[in-house]
Motif scaffolding. Structure first.
Motif, mmCIF file in Angstrom:
data_model
loop_
_atom_site.group_PDB
_atom_site.id
_atom_site.type_symbol
_atom_site.label_atom_id
_atom_site.label_comp_id
_atom_site.label_asym_id
_atom_site.label_seq_id
_atom_site.Cartn_x
_atom_site.Cartn_y
_atom_site.Cartn_z
ATOM 1 N N GLY A 1 0.818 -1.202 0.000
ATOM 2 C CA GLY A 1 0.000 0.000 0.000
ATOM 3 C C GLY A 1 0.853 1.253 0.000
ATOM 4 O O GLY A 1 0.545 2.234 -0.700
ATOM 5 N N GLN B 1 -6.831 -1.864 -6.282
ATOM 6 C CA GLN B 1 -7.425 -2.161 -4.975
ATOM 7 C C GLN B 1 -6.804 -1.293 -3.887
ATOM 8 O O GLN B 1 -7.521 -0.712 -3.046
ATOM 9 C CB GLN B 1 -7.230 -3.638 -4.639
ATOM 10 N N ARG C 1 -7.649 2.518 -4.237
ATOM 11 C CA ARG C 1 -9.036 2.756 -3.824
ATOM 12 C C ARG C 1 -9.189 2.636 -2.307
ATOM 13 O O ARG C 1 -10.041 3.295 -1.711
ATOM 14 C CB ARG C 1 -9.965 1.774 -4.541
ATOM 15 N N LYS C 2 -8.349 1.810 -1.692
ATOM 16 C CA LYS C 2 -8.427 1.640 -0.243
ATOM 17 C C LYS C 2 -7.829 2.826 0.508
ATOM 18 O O LYS C 2 -8.394 3.311 1.492
ATOM 19 C CB LYS C 2 -7.710 0.359 0.167
ATOM 20 N N TYR C 3 -6.668 3.294 0.037
ATOM 21 C CA TYR C 3 -5.898 4.255 0.834
ATOM 22 C C TYR C 3 -5.918 5.690 0.332
ATOM 23 O O TYR C 3 -5.634 6.613 1.100
ATOM 24 C CB TYR C 3 -4.435 3.807 0.910
ATOM 25 N N PRO D 1 -13.293 6.152 -0.177
ATOM 26 C CA PRO D 1 -12.500 5.379 0.767
ATOM 27 C C PRO D 1 -13.352 4.383 1.540
ATOM 28 O O PRO D 1 -14.530 4.626 1.831
ATOM 29 C CB PRO D 1 -11.907 6.441 1.707
ATOM 30 N N ILE D 2 -12.749 3.265 1.869
ATOM 31 C CA ILE D 2 -13.430 2.259 2.666
ATOM 32 C C ILE D 2 -13.687 2.809 4.064
ATOM 33 O O ILE D 2 -12.838 3.481 4.650
ATOM 34 C CB ILE D 2 -12.580 0.982 2.736
ATOM 35 N N VAL E 1 -11.072 3.611 7.095
ATOM 36 C CA VAL E 1 -9.704 3.740 6.611
ATOM 37 C C VAL E 1 -9.322 5.215 6.581
ATOM 38 O O VAL E 1 -10.108 6.031 6.148
ATOM 39 C CB VAL E 1 -9.578 3.137 5.194
#
Length: 287
Positions: free
Chosen positions: A174, A245, A248-250, A283-284, A287
């Motif tokens: 990440g 992935q 998009r997460k961080y 963001p998720i 997170v």
């Protein structure tokens, strides 16, 4: 003495040094010590022996030490820069100096924070070199500011730059995806425009300094993609899928064109990595 410290301990000392000039001077000294130790470990025919400086491990601070100035503001509260005026150009140089100082910490942090991960020694060679060059870049920007009667710390700066490091403190892939392959890659997009601003203002010193930064930042982005691909290959993962992935997460928000596709390609990042991320990224939760 330097020789008694591991590389991870050196990294920690840089992270815990607050003053920008002291931080970057220490960074360059430790980078030179590492380079010398690595060169001495290679014999005349290129065979390698044990390096005198061990990698070691460390527990880096979640936040690096920072000077009292500049005042750090929410990104939306930082005054907008108008590069048509000298005051605006000073603000632009100040912003770049702040980015470079954060980059010094980011590169030493990846060494200290992930020194326990089994990695080839070339990983550490690359990030030490990047930290050394970012330290040089900070000093170049400070020289430009002083030539215009200003200095680093004279203006407020962006407080959000370390967020990516916090978010990826336990995720090496990440970190590689978001810091060099997104944030630093953005520098490849915007630096040519900054060079033109100072060329139009006939500020040769700033043009030459930014051209050095522009040339060397390609390598820093390339180190990110190189080791990202390495980790994906080691785990038999599809780099493009994993990159999407992780970003998009961080990463908060969408990637914004225009992109410097030529320099991004030179750094190992093809268009199908970043164009799909120009759509809104949500963001998720948590997170």
């Amino acid at each position: 003495m330097t020789s008694q410290l591991t590389l991870a301990q050196m990294a920690n000392e840089v992270l815990m040094t607050a003053d920008g000039h002291e931080k970057t001077t220490l960074s360059r000294r430790y980078a030179a010590a590492w380079r010398q130790a690595r060169n001495e470990a290679r014999d005349e025919v290129g065979h390698s022996s044990d390096c005198a400086i061990k990698i070691g491990t460390a527990q880096p601070p979640l936040h690096p030490a920072r000077p009292q100035k500049p005042e750090l503001l929410n990104p939306r509260d930082v005054p907008k820069r108008k590069p048509g005026s000298e005051a605006g150009r000073i603000a632009l140089l100040h912003a770049v100096a702040h980015i470079e100082l954060n980059a010094v910490d980011l590169h030493w942090d990846i060494i200290a924070r992930f020194s326990h991960v089994p990695l080839p020694i070339g990983f550490f060679d690359d990030w030490v070199k990047a930290a050394d060059e970012e330290s040089k870049h900070f000093k170049l920007m400070c020289d430009c500011l002083e030539a215009l009667g200003s200095h680093y710390g004279a203006l407020p700066a962006h407080a959000g730059m370390w967020r990516a490091a916090e978010d990826t403190a336990e995720d090496l892939m990440g970190r590689l995806a978001v810091v060099p392959m997104v944030l630093e890659a953005r520098g490849l997009d915007v630096t040519p425009g900054m060079i033109n601003v100072f060329r139009n203002a006939k500020n040769t010193q700033a043009v030459e300094a930014l051209e050095v930064i522009y040339a060397e930042e390609v390598s820093h982005v390339a180190y990110g993609s190189k080791w990202f691909y390495f980790l994906c290959g080691r785990d038999n993962l599809d780099p493009k899928v994993v990159f999407h992935q992780l970003v998009r997460k961080y990463f908060r928000g969408a990637l914004k064109p225009p992109f410097n596709e030529e320099k991004r390609a030179d750094a190992g990042i093809p268009p199908d990595f970043y164009w799909p991320l120009t759509e809104d990224i949500k963001p998720i939760a948590g997170v």
